[in-house]
Design a protein around this motif. Structure first.
Motif, short mmCIF file in Angstrom:
data_model
loop_
_atom_site.label_atom_id
_atom_site.label_comp_id
_atom_site.label_asym_id
_atom_site.label_seq_id
_atom_site.Cartn_x
_atom_site.Cartn_y
_atom_site.Cartn_z
N GLU A 20 19.91 -7.90 -3.89
CA GLU A 20 18.66 -7.70 -3.15
C GLU A 20 17.75 -8.89 -3.34
O GLU A 20 17.65 -9.45 -4.43
CB GLU A 20 17.97 -6.43 -3.62
N ASP A 21 17.10 -9.30 -2.26
CA ASP A 21 16.07 -10.33 -2.34
C ASP A 21 14.96 -9.96 -1.36
O ASP A 21 14.96 -8.86 -0.80
CB ASP A 21 16.64 -11.73 -2.06
N ALA A 22 14.04 -10.86 -1.14
CA ALA A 22 12.88 -10.56 -0.30
C ALA A 22 13.27 -10.28 1.14
O ALA A 22 12.55 -9.60 1.87
CB ALA A 22 11.89 -11.72 -0.35
N ALA A 23 14.44 -10.78 1.58
CA ALA A 23 14.86 -10.61 2.97
C ALA A 23 15.64 -9.33 3.20
O ALA A 23 15.89 -8.96 4.35
CB ALA A 23 15.70 -11.81 3.41
N GLY A 24 16.05 -8.65 2.14
CA GLY A 24 16.82 -7.42 2.30
C GLY A 24 17.95 -7.33 1.31
O GLY A 24 17.87 -7.89 0.21
N PHE A 25 19.02 -6.68 1.72
CA PHE A 25 20.15 -6.44 0.83
C PHE A 25 21.35 -7.26 1.29
O PHE A 25 21.73 -7.22 2.47
CB PHE A 25 20.50 -4.94 0.82
#
Length: 243
Positions: A23-28
């Motif tokens: 997971e990161d700020a843009a999604g999974f």
């Protein structure tokens, strides 16, 4: 030795061992040996929920020595959502409305009575729910002669499709083509029906004929594959509900 003209191309070989979800700020993201998966056009793959990413990751993890891309339906849906839907939303919504214009569950047989009764019992409740919950009023026909559906209904179907995000619209377009029915696609989207239940409603006629004449092995194999796709679609929509 050169390959013959009709010899199929080799399937891509599996190039990774471990599959995980990050997971990161843009999604999974789906990670193959720790490296983030990309779409066929090279875009970063990001899913809107962990459930969708896990569904895609499971497809990659299930592959053997070669990649059976034709079996990776959730991966294909996600790639379509990421690469194609945003640029083609009007066209995709129009395709969904076209299915509604000649929807499978609106065409009842003229006979025999046993088949007609089965169709009424199977399709009547979902048509009634579409009317009650979505305001979709469909004309029911007897036989195969085309009947025009109300323009208001078709516009409502189109508007419903356009209200969806790209991942849900990708799923709906897949579902209406799978079932031959916008009504059944919407039913799975909304959770009125499970994917397998919707698939069985889409093949009431085929099941009736099988009971009468027997089951063709090739047709049964194809039905099993489509049934798996329907189950996948149900999980896809429920994964989006969690986003």
């Amino acid at each position: 030795m050169r390959k013959g003209f009709h010899e199929p191309a080799e399937k891509p070989r599996r190039f990774y061992k471990d599959v995980s979800v990050g997971e990161d700020a843009a999604g999974f993201a789906v990670l193959l040996d720790g490296r983030a998966l990309r779409t066929p056009k090279g875009q970063p793959f990001r899913a809107p929920s962990r459930e969708i990413a896990e569904q895609v990751a499971e497809e990659w993890a299930a592959q053997g020595e070669t990649l059976e891309l034709a079996t990776m339906h959730a991966t294909r849906l996600a790639n379509t959502a990421l690469e194609s839907i945003s640029q083609n939303r009007e066209a995709v919504a129009g395709q969904v409305a076209q299915y509604a214009a000649s929807d499978l569950v609106c065409y009842f047989a003229e006979g025999p009575e046993a088949l007609v009764s089965r169709q009424v019992a199977a399709w009547g409740p979902v048509l009634e729910r579409a009317q009650a919950e979505e305001g979709l009023s469909f004309v029911r026909a007897a036989g195969i002669v085309h009947r025009e559906q109300p323009s208001e209904t078709l516009e409502k179907v189109r508007a419903l499709a356009l209200e969806l995000d790209d991942f849900a619209l990708s799923g709906l377009a897949f579902g209406v083509a799978l079932f031959g029915s916008a009504v059944l696609g919407i039913a799975v989207l909304r959770g009125w029906l499970g994917g397998e239940a919707a698939f069985e409603l889409s093949r009431v006629d085929e099941a009736f004929q099988e009971e009468k004449w027997g089951v063709d092995a090739e047709a049964a194999e194809r039905a099993d594959k489509l049934r798996d796709e329907a189950r996948m679609l149900e999980r896809w929509f429920r994964g989006l509900d969690a986003a």
